[in-house]
Design an enzyme around this catalytic site. Structure first.
Site, mmCIF file in Angstrom:
data_model
loop_
_atom_site.group_PDB
_atom_site.id
_atom_site.type_symbol
_atom_site.label_atom_id
_atom_site.label_comp_id
_atom_site.label_asym_id
_atom_site.label_seq_id
_atom_site.Cartn_x
_atom_site.Cartn_y
_atom_site.Cartn_z
ATOM 1 N N ASP A 1 0.858 -1.184 0.000
ATOM 2 C CA ASP A 1 0.000 0.000 0.000
ATOM 3 C C ASP A 1 0.901 1.243 0.000
ATOM 4 O O ASP A 1 2.123 1.154 0.144
ATOM 5 C CB ASP A 1 -0.964 -0.016 1.188
ATOM 6 C CG ASP A 1 -2.170 0.881 0.951
ATOM 7 O OD1 ASP A 1 -2.138 1.717 0.017
ATOM 8 O OD2 ASP A 1 -3.169 0.773 1.687
HETATM 9 C C1 BGC Z 1 -5.179 3.170 0.342
HETATM 10 C C2 BGC Z 1 -5.401 2.084 -0.680
HETATM 11 C C3 BGC Z 1 -5.372 2.662 -2.077
HETATM 12 C C4 BGC Z 1 -4.079 3.406 -2.266
HETATM 13 C C5 BGC Z 1 -3.908 3.974 -3.660
HETATM 14 C C6 BGC Z 1 -4.015 4.051 0.011
HETATM 15 O O1 BGC Z 1 -3.993 5.178 0.825
HETATM 16 O O2 BGC Z 1 -5.009 2.577 1.612
HETATM 17 O O3 BGC Z 1 -6.628 1.443 -0.443
HETATM 18 O O4 BGC Z 1 -5.528 1.629 -3.003
HETATM 19 O O5 BGC Z 1 -4.000 4.463 -1.335
HETATM 20 O O6 BGC Z 1 -4.769 4.999 -3.919
#
Ligand code: BGC
Length: 763
Positions: free
Chosen positions: A282
């Site tokens: 993530d």
């Molecule tokens: C979130 C994810 C997301 C990623 C990309 C993160 O802050 O936890 O769920 O896919 O950002 O946007």
């Protein structure tokens, strides 16, 4: 050595000279192809493939293209149009090995057309509708050049203080697992290599929904049995359905961050579950290993992550910076890097990108003239799916449906809130294209009746909360605040109410309140809106609450004040029309709660399938020394599986085909459901099972099956549910998944509480 089989050039490639001239042979055999390519790659090129960067409006495009052409970027996210992505793919085609880029995005509940938030989709209990939403999202996103989505999000959430409850499908393992499978298949279609498919990457692996206290990014500490039994199955279901990717959670699990967790990523995911796809960290999670306190610096963080099996690094530069040194010093092996690169290349292969890097980008001359054109939206489908996701929680004296000839006071800060209608993670949806409740009601009512609108209250009267909700919105505030004094807004709404036959109040949360990092200590509707509701109630006019929110709220008082309550979550682009359809009876509500509504925040967690205990509270027999809070009624406000209709349904006694079940046999539980009311309608018949006595404590009940049925007024239908040993299996203390002979209760009902029961024995 395997015989390599070459495919011919794909005709469309001729239009992309760079690629067409020098395109490497695309092999039929994925493993051989990837191994062959890997052999030709330098260390720099390999590490480049592990880099996934976010493209923001502020980023220097030329520099990015240079990096891509140098083989230093494997994929991007947040660049979401064909004209944006084409030059980047062109740059990749100028790189030495011409390895295509992939383009990713958070396509969670729609892409351009925004469907109801995931929690709302789950409320439909309608696998066909949920699947349609995912398929359309994939088609729209693929048509905009996207290859992969960071979805479905299948974190079980049993603590609605967690803001990301809105992004998931609720509290129940079985329901969420079913939806996980449906969503993966919908995104990927018959193959992620299809031009109209996206590769799915299930998230957030794992257990993110169980963050302590519902506070985002917090720790997860959980027994292995609970993990295996309740929290892991949805991810596993997505993987069994073929999810090509997995996004790794930001949280730690029993003391080890998921991003550094070799047990999770290697032993469980790859070895036990046989996952053969791409893992992505993530956002910034590798760097955060330092913050977690398991890595002393970036070097150690990169080492832990690559060793754990994190293939791609999302938006941090540690792999690029540290892997060469780690390799040189022997702290990591070449195979650690190669394994990760192999998965990235394999995923690109599975997305069909080696065959045609422009598969989803297409030709410039075919680009949509207007990316945001309304004609590109799927409005009819969005309206239909949204209607199916609304849950009628209360309907005293048949307040609903409303008469189209009525004069209606429509009040509340969410009545005219196009941004909020779309919910959080609304992908490429445009607020200007969403239908507000005011628009929807006006459209349905036409000239027949009248809607008098008054704002009535701001989302919140708390300046600090308002500032929090608006802090990320640089251009314009997301939550608009009417500067007039609160009492002036209320007075205006009350005067509208006095001139109306009925009041519809659109109240709840702004979408940012149910979002990433938006945890709450309190599940009440904000005070500014509660003051409005109180004043409206005092008018004596029938009061309908249209709730918009991304998590269960504690609405004890509002439940007493309102005559009718419709839970609409955040219903998407066509939300206003869909809600109006239900309010005026053009659609009979059929949604059921996928998550329990607590009476108060203090009761949390309130999920329906908790474990049996030695001193359970017995309704009707209050007293000391049973499990309860003495200062409030025990039990939820609205249970899991609950939802009303404009008609009534009755269930006959359940018939069990036998009172015993062999290990290899089948049992049939049947029940006749009848629409006893005056209008056609749909309901969800739910089947729960309880293992009466096992080697371990078992839940008081668990959902094991359901059927959503449409019945005309007066119509009856007999439904059959098959029960096999598989439905009775659970993870025991040794984490063995097995059923134990003995007595089981089977329950059937229209929600998780109001059930009838019979007993059988597993032999
Ligand atoms: C979130 C994810 C997301 C990623 C990309 C993160 O802050 O936890 O769920 O896919 O950002 O946007």
């Amino acid at each position: 050595m395997k015989k390599l089989c070459l495919l011919g050039l794909v005709a469309t490639l001729a239009t992309h000279p760079v690629w067409a001239e020098t395109k490497p042979a695309v092999l039929k055999d994925k493993d051989a192809f990837v191994s062959e390519l890997l052999k030709q790659m330098t260390l720099d090129e390999k590490i480049g493939q592990l880099r996934l960067i976010s493209i923001g409006p502020e980023m220097p495009r030329e520099l990015i293209r240079k990096e891509i052409a140098a083989g230093r970027i494997g994929g991007t996210f947040n660049s979401i149009t064909r004209p944006e992505n084409r030059p980047m793919q062109d740059a990749a085609m100028r790189s030495r090995l011409k390895i295509p880029m992939f383009f990713a995005y958070d396509v969670i509940h729609g892409h351009r057309t925004i469907f109801p938030i995931s929690l709302a989709l789950a409320s439909s209990w309608d696998m066909d509708a949920i699947g349609r939403s995912g398929r359309i999202a994939a088609q729209e996103a693929a048509a905009d050049s996207l290859d992969i989505t960071f979805a479905p999000m299948v974190d079980i959430s049993r603590d609605p203080r967690w803001g990301r409850t809105s992004e998931g499908f609720g509290e129940d393992t079985y329901l969420v697992s079913r939806i996980a499978e449906v969503m993966v298949k919908a995104f990927q279609g018959t193959s992620p290599a299809n031009a109209d498919s996206l590769m799915a990457s299930v998230k957030h692996f794992a257990l993110y929904g169980a963050v302590e206290g519902g506070r985002d990014y917090n720790v997860v500490d959980m027994s292995p049995v609970k993990m295996y039994q309740d929290y892991l199955p949805p991810y596993h279901a997505a993987i069994k359905a073929g999810s090509g990717g997995v996004m790794v959670a930001l949280n730690s699990i029993n003391g080890v961050p998921a991003t550094a967790n070799t047990w999770l990523m290697n032993d469980l995911l790859r070895k036990d579950w046989g996952f053969k796809g791409l893992t992505v960290s993530d956002h910034g999670a590798i760097f955060e290993l330092i913050k977690h306190g398991v890595a002393k610096d970036g070097r150690e963080a990169a080492k832990l992550a690559i060793k754990a099996g994190i293939d791609m690094s999302m938006n941090d530069s540690l792999y690029g910076k540290e892997l060469p040194g780690l390799l040189k010093s022997g702290e990591i092996q070449q195979s650690d890097i190669d394994n990760a690169v192999r998965e990235v290349l394999g995923a690109k292969y599975d997305m069909g990108l080696f065959k045609d890097p422009y598969l989803r980008i297409g030709k410039a001359e075919d680009d949509p003239a207007d990316t945001y054109a309304d004609s590109r939206l799927h409005r009819a489908e969005a309206r239909d799916i949204a209607r199916r996701s609304l849950v009628l929680l209360k309907n005293h004296n048949d307040t609903l449906p409303l008469k189209k000839s009525a004069t209606i006071a429509l009040v509340g800060p969410l009545a005219k809130a196009p941004i909020d209608m779309m919910g959080s993670w609304a992908a490429a949806g445009r607020p200007a294209q969403s239908v507000t409740l005011l628009d929807g009601m006006n459209a349905v009512i036409g000239e027949k009746g009248k809607v008098i609108y008054a704002r009535g209250a701001n989302i919140t009267g708390d300046k600090a909360v308002l500032d929090y909700l608006n802090f990320l919105n640089f251009d314009a505030p997301e939550v608009v605040d009417d500067p007039r004094p609160a009492q002036v807004l209320i007075d205006e709404a009350v005067s509208a109410a006095k001139n109306a036959d009925v009041i519809v109040a659109a109240v709840g949360e702004s979408r940012g309140m149910s979002h990433e990092s938006s945890s709450r200590t309190d599940l009440n509707i904000p005070q500014s809106q509660r003051d409005l509701i109180k004043a409206l109630k005092a008018t004596g006019k029938p009061l309908v609450l249209v709730l918009m929110n991304g998590r269960p709220l504690s609405i004890l008082e509002e439940n007493q004040q309102a005559d009718a309550i419709l839970e609409t979550w955040f219903a998407g682009t066509e939300g206003g029309n869909a809600i109006a359809d239900v309010l005026f009876g053009d659609y009979n509500p059929s949604g059921k709660l996928p998550i329990t509504f607590p009476r108060s925040v203090g009761q949390i967690p309130t999920y329906y399938n908790h474990l049996t205990i030695g001193r359970p509270f017995t309704p009707g027999k209050p007293g000391n020394y049973t499990s309860q809070y003495f200062d409030d009624t025990t039990g939820p406000l609205f249970p899991f599986g609950y939802g009303l209709s404009y008609t009534q349904f009755s269930l006959s006694d359940m018939a069990l085909s036998s009172t015993t079940l062999n290990k290899t046999g089948k049992l049939d539980a049947s029940v006749t459901v009848k629409n006893t009311g005056k209008v056609d309608g749909e309901t969800v018949v739910q089947l729960y099972i309880q293992d009466v006595a096992g080697s371990m404590i078992r839940p008081i009940k668990e959902l094991k099956n359901f059927q959503k049925v449409m019945l005309k007024a007066g119509e009856a239908r007999t439904l059959h549910f098959t029960i096999t040993e598989d439905d009775l299996k659970f993870y025991n203390a040794q984490l063995k998944f097995a059923a134990e002979p003995g007595e089981f209760n089977v329950q059937i009902g229209l929600d998780s509480q109001d059930v009838q029961q019979q007993t059988f024995e597993l032999l």
